[in-house]
Design a protein around this motif. Structure first.
Motif, PDB file in Angstrom:
ATOM      1  N   THR A 122       0.814  -1.223   0.000  1.00 13.65           N
ATOM      2  CA  THR A 122       0.000   0.000   0.000  1.00 13.65           C
ATOM      3  C   THR A 122       0.843   1.267   0.000  1.00 13.65           C
ATOM      4  O   THR A 122       0.337   2.347  -0.300  1.00 13.65           O
ATOM      5  N   LYS A 576      -8.675  -7.183  -3.398  1.00 11.96           N
ATOM      6  CA  LYS A 576      -8.568  -5.909  -4.117  1.00 11.96           C
ATOM      7  C   LYS A 576      -8.628  -4.692  -3.203  1.00 11.96           C
ATOM      8  O   LYS A 576      -8.213  -3.606  -3.605  1.00 11.96           O
ATOM      9  N   TYR A 577      -9.124  -4.837  -1.978  1.00 13.32           N
ATOM     10  CA  TYR A 577      -9.119  -3.723  -1.028  1.00 13.32           C
ATOM     11  C   TYR A 577      -8.035  -4.013   0.015  1.00 13.32           C
ATOM     12  O   TYR A 577      -8.114  -4.997   0.761  1.00 13.32           O
ATOM     13  N   TYR A 607      -6.347   0.229  -3.615  1.00 13.98           N
ATOM     14  CA  TYR A 607      -7.519  -0.324  -4.304  1.00 13.98           C
ATOM     15  C   TYR A 607      -7.058  -0.924  -5.620  1.00 13.98           C
ATOM     16  O   TYR A 607      -6.624  -0.213  -6.532  1.00 13.98           O
ATOM     17  N   LEU A 609      -8.010  -1.837  -8.583  1.00 15.05           N
ATOM     18  CA  LEU A 609      -9.124  -1.589  -9.495  1.00 15.05           C
ATOM     19  C   LEU A 609      -9.172  -2.612 -10.628  1.00 15.05           C
ATOM     20  O   LEU A 609     -10.243  -2.920 -11.153  1.00 15.05           O
ATOM     21  N   GLU A 612     -11.736  -5.537 -10.442  1.00 16.59           N
ATOM     22  CA  GLU A 612     -13.181  -5.347 -10.539  1.00 16.59           C
ATOM     23  C   GLU A 612     -13.712  -5.985 -11.828  1.00 16.59           C
ATOM     24  O   GLU A 612     -13.046  -5.970 -12.868  1.00 16.59           O
ATOM     25  N   LYS A 625      -3.713  -0.167  -9.813  1.00 18.19           N
ATOM     26  CA  LYS A 625      -3.869  -0.056  -8.364  1.00 18.19           C
ATOM     27  C   LYS A 625      -3.690   1.394  -7.950  1.00 18.19           C
ATOM     28  O   LYS A 625      -2.755   2.069  -8.382  1.00 18.19           O
TER      29      LYS A 625
END
Length: 1016
Positions: A122, A576-577, A607, A609, A612, A625
């Motif tokens: 992160t 994904k989170y 995130y 992304l 999704e 991301k």
């Protein structure tokens, strides 16, 4: 119904029943090979057909296959390598394990107190692999960061062998305290000087840049963290690897100085109006002079360097080892200078049981450094390089008797300095360092997913300095020979205990958490003694008792302690989170009794992304991301006991008796605490075309408050200043990194790495003043007399702002001087400075900011090519918009009229040669004024830093597993407008307030190396 239809119906039913009877059910489970977790949604298809199914939430599937065959099933899943499995006759399959595709997203990256997949990070973390380290032969581990990591500026402050580099991660945070990052070697924080670390032993380097990544190191994380992991043993048959290279270094650039004839003419010109001294040379004598002695060429040489590495690696599942031996030897390009290092490293990993593992990491190193007095003494004792620039070219290296020319002549027309060659060859300045670094850890699995780690480490450093200046060279004539010996012992011990819980709870939730406590203590003691007036130079400094004048010895002892509690939680939801929360509490003995503890939290969110469902149509995207983080980190890099009321030794002579006592040294400050840096980061990671193109971009803002700032106090207090928490500084910037695979097949590949960074630094608050003159003007060096401070701290301006007078050309005529109304005593040919306030005279009030040391942006570009057995790496480094204060030029163009000058001074101002850049001979106005804008030069450069061409030999022996040869060129081409030795310089090392100052710095080199690697 027709009769024919009725007749055919039984036949059709029979055929259908027969077909059903000829199939059988095959079932199985598909797992991830990485963590053995079930993979839902995996496509399972009979090869050569369209018949298939997909796995359920538990990774299970059932598929009908023809009964009379054993078909092959093709299994595929996004992000994993496809796999083919043959169906057995019994219709069952063992658990199938799919391997993740070998993309950089699945690489494991070392972070503070653990590791993570790159896809799960992160924060802002950059990584350099062992392959990248091996591309460039380097002397120090931190040199590999130069130009290769966005947001990291690495400056070779001094090119002397064994010389330090300065590293700034995302700008300069502090004014009076340290700005270097925290180095952590194999989990041991505070590793300090990296001269003793062998670069060939490094497996990877991670750079933690934002608060989310560095907050786990709390009070030592504000300047960034560099994690160095050394090579560990690998399971398999033992291997032996040998590498050797040798090379030559040559000076990259020299100053163009006057030759003998030009200097003699200059001295005559200086003394042409003298009423007390005749001109030193007749015209006939000048006509007989030629080029004379090129003193730079006399003290500079082609210097060799070599490196030898022998490594042993291997082991079983229970025991793995890595043992290496290294010897590195680098001559300096200045006579009688050099650096040597020998290291032994042993890393051992032992599996005691299924639950208990043991890790041992160690290195023993010894370094030996010979320095050429390049910058160790000021005044007339400047050093070999400084004297080579100012010594008269009219004098020979040796006299008619074959002895070294003793000193400069003719006096008093020239500066009274010594022969630089004798200076380099006869004086001694040696430093020897012995260092041991050991870290031991035990890991015990308390339950599935929960591991206890207990580690202990020791870092021991013994440094000895040995200096001798003999009486038979100019340097030692006033003292009759002088000697100095000093010894410093520093060591620290570390104990850390952590609990790590790493568990994939279910297919949607995963948790990684670490909590720990740490204690680290630092100890040091030093001793020094000196003597002079030796009756013999035979023993040098080996016996100080031979000196008639024994000076008072000095000794000291000091210690400090850091106790810490820390924790971090990484939580992954739906893959994904991604969430990260960190907290560290540090208690330090360095700070006041009212602020012993500091608290440093951070939080980050990422995130993915790309995972999704609505992104499935964007097939050109491989990864996407978004990252967001905020945190607070600290800086504790001050000397010990600064918060206490300390005393210094004071003495005075009463007749023949020396009386000793104590005098107060500083004001008590029980509220002294850490500097605090609050930082926010926004980033994006995106990849295209199956990761052939990947981009990482970050924008950040940092504000450092509670600066550990020295603030002036009224003289009535009896002290000059006090160390307070006062003032603030900000840094904001942008980073960009691009990695591309431009072409890749079995024969040829081409990959590119580009990084770009810009940082804007600003002083926000200086407590009781709005500006403060700072910066060393070489006050201990000859050029420094009368210069004052060279820089200024001013609210709204960056650290490293040069402060001086604006050059306005040369006064051409007396009429021009009279018409200007200046009250300063000048004459035609003198330099002209801008009268900023219009009062008719040049005073300190006319100083302005005349340059800025911090660059506008930095960048690096690497291209790697392979073709068959050949590989080529080309690395370009660049710095743009950085100014350099060239004090060498200040001295060599004017100021001191009794030393040699640059060739440009041949074209100096005369009544018939109205130069507007070089003043007349004998003008001393610049000498007595201060720094001026015309010696602030553009230090921007583009450098072809490294070119390496290698070739892997075909296998020619059952014993030799691999063999390759390579050639490397370093600093091959440098494009710059800077006129000094090198634009990448700081004569004051890591001094925050004297950035980019060039005076008597060791020249940079162009290096050519040839090497071989052999694996057995």
């Amino acid at each position: 119904m027709h009769t024919r239809t009725l007749l055919l119906l039984p036949l059709a039913l029979g055929a259908s029943f027969a077909a059903h009877a000829q199939t059988r059910q095959v079932s199985g489970t598909v797992l991830s090979a990485g963590d053995r977790s079930p993979l839902p949604g995996v496509s399972v298809v009979i090869k050569g057909t369209t018949t298939g199914t997909s796995t359920d939430g538990d990774g299970k599937f059932t598929l009908p296959v023809p009964a009379d065959s054993n078909p092959t099933l093709v299994m595929s899943f996004v992000g994993f390598e496809p796999m083919e499995v043959k169906v057995g006759s019994d219709g069952t399959l063992p658990a199938v394990q799919l391997k993740e595709k070998s993309t950089n997203l699945n690489e494991v990256v070392v972070v503070g107190y653990g590791s993570q997949r790159k896809r799960d990070i992160t924060g802002s973390v950059a990584s350099i692999s062992a392959e990248q380290v091996a591309e460039t032969p380097i002397a120090r581990a931190d040199q590999i960061l130069q130009g290769r990591v966005s947001g990291v500026q690495v400056t070779q402050t001094n090119s002397e062998p064994g010389g330090n580099v300065s590293i700034r991660i995302r700008g300069t945070n502090s004014i009076n305290t340290g700005n270097e990052p925290l180095f952590v070697v194999d989990g041991f924080p505070g590793a300090g000087d990296l001269n003793s670390i062998n670069p060939s032993d490094i497996e990877s380097i991670e750079v933690l840049k934002d608060a989310s990544a560095t907050a786990i190191y709390g009070s030592r994380g504000a300047n960034g963290v560099v994690l160095i992991t050394t090579k560990k043993g690998k399971v398999g048959k033992g291997t032996v690897n040998f590498e050797a290279y040798t090379g030559v270094q040559i000076v990259r650039h020299k100053y163009e100085l006057m030759n003998a004839k030009e200097f003699a003419t200059y001295l005559n010109d200086v003394n042409s109006g003298s009423t007390t001294l005749p001109q030193p040379y007749t015209q006939e004598q000048i006509d007989e002079l030629g080029e004379g002695t090129d003193w730079q060429s006399e003290i500079l040489r082609r210097a060799r360097m070599s490196n030898y590495q022998l490594g042993f690696n291997g082991g079983t599942e229970e025991t793995r080892y890595n043992l290496s031996f290294n010897y590195f030897d680098q001559e300096g390009i200045i006579l009688n200078s050099g650096f040597q290092r020998g290291t032994v490293r042993l890393n051992l990993d032992k599996k005691i049981s299924s639950k208990l593992n043991f890790n041992f990491s160690s290195q023993l190193a010894g370094t030996f450094e010979k320095r050429a007095f390049v910058n160790s003494q000021g005044g007339s004792f400047g050093g070999a390089l400084l004297d080579a620039l100012r010594f008269s070219p009219i004098n020979p290296v040796r006299d008619a008797n074959g002895e070294y020319t003793y000193s400069n002549t003719p006096l008093p027309y020239v500066e009274d300095v010594g022969n630089p060659v004798a200076f380099a060859m006869k004086t001694k300045d040696q430093r020897t360092v012995a260092r041991g670094l050991v870290n031991v850890a035990a890991n015990y699995e308390l339950m599935p997913g929960l591991t206890l780690r207990i580690s202990g480490g020791l870092d021991y450093n013994n440094q000895q300095t040995n200096v001798y200046r003999p009486s038979d060279v100019f340097l030692g004539r006033l003292t009759g020979g002088s000697a100095n010996r000093a010894q410093t012992n520093r060591y620290s011990w570390l104990n850390e205990n952590t609990l790590t819980y790493d568990k994939k709870i279910d297919e949607n939730n995963a948790l990684n958490a670490v909590v720990g406590l740490s204690e680290q203590q630092f100890y040091g003691n030093d001793f020094s003694s000196a003597a002079n007036n030796f009756f013999t130079n035979t023993l040098g400094s080996d016996n100080l008792a031979l000196g008639a004048n024994i000076q008072t010895p000095n000794s000291g002892r000091y210690t400090n302690t850091l106790a810490s509690y820390f924790g971090r939680v990484n939580y992954r939801l739906f893959e994904k989170y991604l969430f990260t929360v960190t907290m560290r509490a540090d208690g330090s003995s360095r700070f006041g009794r009212n602020n012993k503890w500091g608290y440093f939290p951070s939080a980050a969110f990422a995130y993915r992304l790309i995972d999704e469902k609505f992104m499935s149509g964007f097939t050109f995207l491989s990864d996407l991301k978004l990252r967001l983080g905020y945190g607070i980190t600290g800086n504790q890099e001050i000397n010990n006991y600064q918060s206490l009321a300390r005393y210094d030794v004071g003495s005075y002579a009463a007749g023949s008796t020396r009386l000793v006592g104590l005098v107060p040294a500083n004001i008590l400050n029980p509220d002294l605490r850490w500097e605090s840096t609050a930082a926010s980061n926004v980033g994006i990671d995106v990849a295209f075309l199956e990761n052939r193109i990947s981009v990482t971009a970050d924008a950040y803002y940092k504000k450092t408050t509670d600066l550990l700032l020295r603030v002036a106090t009224p003289r009535t207090t009896g002290y000059g200043d006090i160390l307070l928490n006062a003032g603030s500084v900000e840094n904001k910037g942008f980073e960009f990194a691009l990695n591309t695979t431009n072409f890749d097949n079995k024969k040829f590949s081409w990959k590119t790495n580009l990084n770009f960074s810009l940082n804007r630094n600003k002083v926000l608050d200086l407590y009781s003043v709005s500006e403060l003159p700072v910066g060393q003007s070489s006050s201990s060096l000859f050029v420094g007399a009368g210069l004052g401070n060279t820089s200024i701290l001013r609210e709204g301006e960056p650290i490293g702002s040069f402060y001086g007078y604006q050059f306005g050309g040369i006064w051409q005529t007396q009429e021009e001087i009279t018409a200007s109304g200046t009250k300063t005593a000048v004459r035609p040919g003198d330099p002209r400075y801008i009268d900023q306030n219009g009062d008719g005279q040049i005073t300190a009030a006319d100083r302005v900011i005349i340059g800025r040391a911090q660059p506008k942006f930095i960048y690096g570009l690497t291209n790697g090519f392979t073709y068959g057995g050949f590989n080529l790496s080309v690395f370009i480094q660049g710095v743009q918009g950085s100014d350099v204060l060239n004090l060498n030029r200040y001295e060599l163009e004017s100021g001191i009229t009794t030393t040699n000058k640059l060739k440009t001074v041949v074209d100096r101002w005369t009544p018939t040669n109205p130069s507007n850049t070089i003043p007349r001979a004998g003008s001393t106005i610049r000498r007595s004024t201060g720094i001026v804008s015309d010696v602030i030069e553009d230090g921007s450069f583009v450098r072809l830093k490294t070119v390496t061409l290698g070739y892997s030999l075909p296998k020619f022996s059952t014993v030799v597993k691999s063999a390759s040869v390579y050639v490397t060129a370093q600093n091959l081409v440098t494009l710059t407008k800077y006129t000094g030795y090198d634009p990448e310089v700081n004569s004051f090392g890591r001094d925050n307030l004297s950035l980019n100052t060039d005076y008597n710095a060791f020249p940079s080199t162009r290096t050519f190396i040839a090497g071989v690697r052999i694996g057995f």
